[in-house]
Design a protein around this motif. Structure first.
Motif, PDB file in Angstrom:
ATOM      1  N   ARG A 166       0.653  -1.282  -0.182  1.00 18.70           N
ATOM      2  CA  ARG A 166       0.169  -0.118  -0.066  1.00 18.70           C
ATOM      3  C   ARG A 166       0.710   1.174   0.013  1.00 18.70           C
ATOM      4  O   ARG A 166       0.391   2.173  -0.462  1.00 18.70           O
ATOM      5  CB  ARG A 166      -0.890  -0.158   1.112  1.00 18.70           C
ATOM      6  CG  ARG A 166      -2.039   1.126   1.295  1.00 18.70           C
ATOM      7  CD  ARG A 166      -2.811   1.124   2.454  1.00 18.70           C
ATOM      8  NE  ARG A 166      -3.922   1.980   2.512  1.00 18.70           N
ATOM      9  CZ  ARG A 166      -3.612   3.244   2.837  1.00 18.70           C
ATOM     10  NH1 ARG A 166      -2.494   3.723   3.072  1.00 18.70           N
ATOM     11  NH2 ARG A 166      -4.691   4.080   2.743  1.00 18.70           N
ATOM     12  N   ASN A 169       2.172   4.052  -3.244  1.00 13.92           N
ATOM     13  CA  ASN A 169       1.500   5.191  -4.037  1.00 13.92           C
ATOM     14  C   ASN A 169       2.291   6.239  -4.033  1.00 13.92           C
ATOM     15  O   ASN A 169       2.813   6.947  -3.103  1.00 13.92           O
ATOM     16  CB  ASN A 169       0.129   5.085  -3.450  1.00 13.92           C
ATOM     17  CG  ASN A 169       0.206   5.701  -1.957  1.00 13.92           C
ATOM     18  OD1 ASN A 169       1.098   5.179  -1.238  1.00 13.92           O
ATOM     19  ND2 ASN A 169      -0.499   6.828  -1.955  1.00 13.92           N
ATOM     20  N   TYR A 173      -5.127   7.943  -2.506  1.00 14.62           N
ATOM     21  CA  TYR A 173      -6.122   6.896  -2.910  1.00 14.62           C
ATOM     22  C   TYR A 173      -7.280   7.321  -3.081  1.00 14.62           C
ATOM     23  O   TYR A 173      -7.823   8.264  -2.661  1.00 14.62           O
ATOM     24  CB  TYR A 173      -6.027   5.907  -2.163  1.00 14.62           C
ATOM     25  CG  TYR A 173      -4.799   4.937  -2.191  1.00 14.62           C
ATOM     26  CD1 TYR A 173      -4.600   3.949  -3.179  1.00 14.62           C
ATOM     27  CD2 TYR A 173      -3.998   4.913  -1.005  1.00 14.62           C
ATOM     28  CE1 TYR A 173      -3.482   3.201  -3.034  1.00 14.62           C
ATOM     29  CE2 TYR A 173      -2.688   4.282  -1.020  1.00 14.62           C
ATOM     30  CZ  TYR A 173      -2.671   3.264  -2.130  1.00 14.62           C
ATOM     31  OH  TYR A 173      -1.371   2.555  -2.110  1.00 14.62           O
ATOM     32  N   SER A 177     -10.399   2.643  -2.828  1.00 13.56           N
ATOM     33  CA  SER A 177      -9.362   1.800  -2.937  1.00 13.56           C
ATOM     34  C   SER A 177      -8.807   1.171  -1.684  1.00 13.56           C
ATOM     35  O   SER A 177      -8.578  -0.170  -1.735  1.00 13.56           O
ATOM     36  CB  SER A 177      -8.010   2.967  -3.399  1.00 13.56           C
ATOM     37  OG  SER A 177      -8.387   3.293  -4.390  1.00 13.56           O
ATOM     38  N   THR A 229      -4.317  -1.843 -10.168  1.00 10.34           N
ATOM     39  CA  THR A 229      -4.085  -0.484  -9.986  1.00 10.34           C
ATOM     40  C   THR A 229      -4.305   0.479 -11.054  1.00 10.34           C
ATOM     41  O   THR A 229      -3.721  -0.034 -12.404  1.00 10.34           O
ATOM     42  CB  THR A 229      -2.791   0.160  -8.919  1.00 10.34           C
ATOM     43  OG1 THR A 229      -1.665  -0.642  -9.638  1.00 10.34           O
ATOM     44  CG2 THR A 229      -2.727  -0.760  -7.722  1.00 10.34           C
TER      45      THR A 229
END
Length: 326
Positions: A166, A169, A173, A177, A229
């Motif tokens: 996670r 990124n 998000y 998400s 994603t």
């Protein structure tokens, strides 16, 4: 009538005035008093001499035993499990303790007294407890790409890998998400439980720059990937979006089962599990898009006829995959 006690080589009964060694002989029905490590027991010579073991040697006149001034025969062992030993000698079987620790203690006593049948029972019980303690499903958590390749190349099973990180990124998000990320993890856990005997499931939490990505390997080669994603625009900002393409993940999992065959997959069956066969005419959109368009009901994402054919042929149990089944 008390058992005959002989001191040393003498044939006269010994009047016990202190701890000393004697030889015990007597009728099988006669009782003897035993002090085993401070635990007191009262049993017959017949019980102690029933089987060929050290106790028979001790109470049939072949070995000297130590007695105290009160006539108790002293045995320098822990008396905790001696009652179990006596019950085994009486009945030929005995319930074993529940804990591994106590079974191991009883095993040590059975070995000391040379009771082979009880030794074997304890060893079998410990082996069973060890097997039962083994987890039904093991999911390796890989720590490097080298370790990943070693796992994939050394197994004869198909491999499903979930890369989940996670913190990879670059942008914030989207609102759904986190929920979709958890759905991917939950599906991975459920699939690994269901197919743990046939597929090697591995998890990668330190891999590439991907956030959530499924990889499917057969015969040591990467056969498919499902990336969950994407980058989306909201007003003037970029956001990272995690999706949950459940149907596609099921499809690739079924397809990878075909690589259990060492000669490679059957092309007709590969077609049956492809997007043109198993999920004919369906494009994989996000959950939000499906809900907005109303194209597909969540429980009708699959062409059940094609999927059921593949499952019946390749799974040992007939399974129709749905959210309720999982």
């Amino acid at each position: 009538m008390r058992p005959e006690l002989q001191s040393g080589q003498s044939n006269e009964s010994a009047k016990m005035s202190g701890d000393h060694k004697t030889v015990v002989k007597g009728n099988p029905s006669q009782y003897v008093k035993l002090n085993v490590g401070g635990s007191l027991y009262y049993t017959t010579i017949g019980t102690l001499t029933k089987n060929d073991n050290m106790l028979r040697a001790m109470f049939s006149g072949r070995m000297e035993v130590l007695t105290d001034s009160e006539g108790w025969i002293l045995i320098d062992r822990c008396g905790k499990h001696f009652g179990t030993i006596l019950n085994f000698l009486r009945d030929g079987t005995v319930p074993l303790p529940d804990s591994c620790k106590e079974v191991a203690e009883l095993l040590a006593e059975a070995k000391y007294y040379l009771i082979d049948e009880l030794v074997e029972s304890c060893q079998q019980a410990l082996a069973k407890k060890e097997r039962d303690a083994e987890p039904i499903c093991r999911v390796p958590l890989i720590t490097s790409q080298k370790e990943e390749q070693l796992l994939i190349m050394s197994t004869t099973k198909p491999v499903v890998k979930l890369l989940i990180n996670r913190h990879n990124n670059k942008y914030s998000y989207t609102s759904t998400s986190d929920d979709n990320l958890l759905k991917n993890i939950e599906l991975f856990d459920k699939l690994s439980l269901r197919f743990s005997g046939r597929v090697l499931f591995i998890k990668d939490v330190i891999g590439s720059n991907e956030i959530c990505c499924w990889s499917f390997y057969g015969h040591g080669k990467n056969r498919a990937e499902v990336c969950c994603t994407s980058i989306v625009y909201a007003t003037d900002k970029k956001h990272t979006k995690v999706e949950f393409p459940e149907a596609r993940i099921f499809e690739e999992t079924l397809s990878i089962l075909l690589y259990e065959n060492r000669n490679g997959p059957d092309q007709d069956l590969m077609q049956a599990t492809s997007s043109r066969g198993a999920v004919a005419g369906m494009s994989y959109t996000s959950d939000e898009e499906e809900e907005r368009s109303g194209l597909v009901d969540h429980k009708q994402k699959f062409d059940h006829g094609s999927l059921k054919y593949v499952i019946n042929k390749f799974c040992r149990h007939s399974i129709i995959y749905s959210t309720e089944d999982m």
